[in-house]
Enzyme design. Structure first.
Site, PDB file in Angstrom:
ATOM      1  N   LEU A  90      42.975  30.270  25.529  1.00  0.00           N
ATOM      2  CA  LEU A  90      41.516  30.388  26.116  1.00  0.00           C
ATOM      3  C   LEU A  90      40.717  31.243  24.843  1.00  0.00           C
ATOM      4  O   LEU A  90      41.271  32.482  24.412  1.00  0.00           O
ATOM      5  CB  LEU A  90      41.449  31.049  27.249  1.00  0.00           C
ATOM      6  CG  LEU A  90      42.127  30.370  28.530  1.00  0.00           C
ATOM      7  CD1 LEU A  90      42.436  31.217  29.753  1.00  0.00           C
ATOM      8  CD2 LEU A  90      41.265  28.921  28.689  1.00  0.00           C
TER       9      LEU A  90
ATOM     10  N   VAL B 157      45.027  34.400  23.733  1.00  0.00           N
ATOM     11  CA  VAL B 157      43.352  34.737  23.552  1.00  0.00           C
ATOM     12  C   VAL B 157      43.081  34.195  22.191  1.00  0.00           C
ATOM     13  O   VAL B 157      43.713  34.954  21.075  1.00  0.00           O
ATOM     14  CB  VAL B 157      43.001  36.261  23.618  1.00  0.00           C
ATOM     15  CG1 VAL B 157      41.631  36.342  23.687  1.00  0.00           C
ATOM     16  CG2 VAL B 157      43.539  36.555  25.093  1.00  0.00           C
ATOM     17  N   LYS B 158      42.180  33.371  22.066  1.00  0.00           N
ATOM     18  CA  LYS B 158      41.887  32.640  20.868  1.00  0.00           C
ATOM     19  C   LYS B 158      40.557  33.764  20.115  1.00  0.00           C
ATOM     20  O   LYS B 158      39.656  33.949  20.915  1.00  0.00           O
ATOM     21  CB  LYS B 158      41.195  31.140  20.802  1.00  0.00           C
ATOM     22  CG  LYS B 158      42.443  30.514  21.301  1.00  0.00           C
ATOM     23  CD  LYS B 158      41.822  28.927  21.459  1.00  0.00           C
ATOM     24  CE  LYS B 158      41.439  28.210  20.255  1.00  0.00           C
ATOM     25  NZ  LYS B 158      41.403  26.846  20.442  1.00  0.00           N
ATOM     26  N   ILE B 159      40.801  34.046  18.943  1.00  0.00           N
ATOM     27  CA  ILE B 159      39.586  34.731  18.254  1.00  0.00           C
ATOM     28  C   ILE B 159      39.231  34.218  17.147  1.00  0.00           C
ATOM     29  O   ILE B 159      40.342  33.957  16.377  1.00  0.00           O
ATOM     30  CB  ILE B 159      40.224  36.307  17.933  1.00  0.00           C
ATOM     31  CG1 ILE B 159      40.593  37.198  19.295  1.00  0.00           C
ATOM     32  CG2 ILE B 159      39.167  36.775  17.184  1.00  0.00           C
ATOM     33  CD1 ILE B 159      39.552  37.496  20.009  1.00  0.00           C
TER      34      ILE B 159
ATOM     35  N   ASN C 259      45.789  33.777  19.467  1.00  0.00           N
ATOM     36  CA  ASN C 259      45.612  32.515  18.757  1.00  0.00           C
ATOM     37  C   ASN C 259      44.466  32.618  17.942  1.00  0.00           C
ATOM     38  O   ASN C 259      43.309  32.644  18.193  1.00  0.00           O
ATOM     39  CB  ASN C 259      45.475  31.385  19.748  1.00  0.00           C
ATOM     40  CG  ASN C 259      45.409  30.136  19.119  1.00  0.00           C
ATOM     41  OD1 ASN C 259      44.906  29.854  17.689  1.00  0.00           O
ATOM     42  ND2 ASN C 259      45.764  29.004  19.645  1.00  0.00           N
TER      43      ASN C 259
END
Length: 421
Positions: A248, A274-276, A301
């Site tokens: 996400l 957690v997508k950064i 991610n």
């Protein structure tokens, strides 16, 4: 993209000079003897559609014990006798050549040839008689054949195949190439397939499919399906996806707020990544935030990566003890006319020292990309739902049957249109 056979020279093409079970290169054209099986093997490989690229270390030139003119003369003679398309040579002396990226086992010679000749490394082979050749082939993302000359040295990595000479190696390669034409299915692949989307029903249906091992989504996909409440959607979908990884993405453009969102999202489930994004919209690097979050144990991610410099930066920022995904947008790289395979292969090499980090092939455009991701050694490929549907239906399909289906489609549509002449 073209396929190639990368050939070591001494011991594969020509007879190596041996002393105490160690091979040495010829020091003159008079000592250069092409092995008897080589001309026919080269003919077979060329007939099978492969480029032939010689990749050879010649450190004696760098050490000053052999003149370059001698090596150039040997190669000119070799190319007159054999259908060689290109010769790549590393003249660096080995120890002390810290700036060299071409001396095998490093894959620089193969990567350079692939870039300049349009070679698909994942569909290519490295054939050699030393451990350096096998390691070089693996590092470049090629399949490998080890020509066993019974030297007094030990392989460091296991080759895909072993042979007694280039003739046997050619037979193995041609046999394997023909077997690949029988078409692999998704079940044959080692790469983990993640579904990329935001449609709740589609996500839950794919979550139930054992072929799908994880899920990813992003704000653009959410907006396309009309999602307006990020947290409500995420918490709802996590009720159904409880075990497989789900990525996400934060949506702030300010790093302090990105951090707050990341920590909050991280708390929603043990399977959450957690997508950064690698930068914000002002091109300010997210690496300090990535390093901070990784140090706190957040599974990340890192997304929207397109360059090797970005991969290197992420590798330096990640916590080697914490699982992470490095998402390189191979599809967007391909959109620019650049072959992503070499970049993905080098990216995997950069991440080698991070046992918890996984390389992800992102922005898949067609079913072929799934197989490319598998063949160049990516850990994960994330695939949009519509392409997954096509892959599940068509991957592994007999090409002859597909040809017949295509003809039937044309005939049916012509009849339905009522065409006459």
């Amino acid at each position: 993209m073209r396929r190639a056979i990368f050939l070591d020279r001494d011991g594969v093409i020509n007879r190596a000079l041996e002393h105490e079970s160690k091979p040495y290169p010829p020091t003159s054209l008079a000592e250069f003897e092409i092995l008897p099986d080589v001309p026919e093997a080269c003919r077979k490989l060329k007939a099978a559609g492969y480029l032939l690229v010689v990749a050879t270390n010649q450190p004696d030139v760098g050490r000053g014990t052999l003149k370059r003119e001698v090596v150039d003369g040997i190669h000119a003679h070799m190319c007159q006798q054999l259908p060689i398309d290109r010769v790549e040579v590393c003249f660096h002396p080995g120890k002390g050549a810290s700036d060299c990226d071409c001396r095998k086992p490093k894959p620089g010679m193969l990567i350079r040839a692939a870039r300049e000749l349009g070679i698909d490394l994942a569909q290519s082979w490295m054939v050699g008689d030393r451990w350096r050749d096998v390691d070089c082939g693996h590092a470049a993302g090629c399949r490998t054949v080890f020509v066993d000359r019974d030297y007094a040295e030990t392989l460091k990595q296991k080759p895909d195949f072993s042979a007694g000479n280039l003739g046997e190696a050619a037979d193995i390669i041609i046999r394997e190439s023909k077997s690949n034409l029988t078409m692999r299915t998704l079940k044959d692949l080692k790469v983990k397939i993640f579904a990329d989307g935001a449609d709740k029903k589609g996500m839950l249906d794919l979550n139930a499919n054992p072929l799908i091992q994880g899920m990813t989504t992003n704000p653009t996909l959410m907006r396309k399906v009309g999602i307006t409440d990020f947290e409500a959607f995420a918490r709802d979908i996590l009720q159904g996806i409880t075990e497989k990884p789900l990525s996400l993405e934060v949506f702030s453009d300010e790093f302090p707020e990105m951090k707050r969102q990341a920590l909050k999202i991280n708390g929603w489930g043990k399977n959450v990544y957690v997508k950064i994004p690698i930068t914000n919209t002002r091109k300010e690097s997210a690496l300090p935030l990535i390093k901070e979050l990784a140090a706190q144990g957040v599974k990340l991610n890192v997304t929207a990566i397109l360059t090797l410099e970005q991969v290197k930066g992420v590798a330096a920022a990640l916590n080697p003890k914490v699982p992470a995904v490095v998402s390189v947008f191979a599809g967007r790289i391909a959109d620019t006319g650049v072959d992503p395979v070499a970049i993905m292969t080098e990216s995997k090499k950069i991440l080698h020292g991070l046992p918890q980090a996984e390389l992800l092939w992102a922005s898949v455009r067609e079913v072929l990309n799934i197989f490319q991701a598998n063949d160049c050694g990516c850990h994960i490929v994330t695939v949009p739902h519509d392409i997954l549907g096509k892959a599940m239906k068509m991957a592994g399909m007999d090409l002859g049957e597909l040809s017949l289906d295509t003809v039937k489609m044309f005939a049916t549509d012509a009849k339905a249109a009522g065409f006459t002449l």
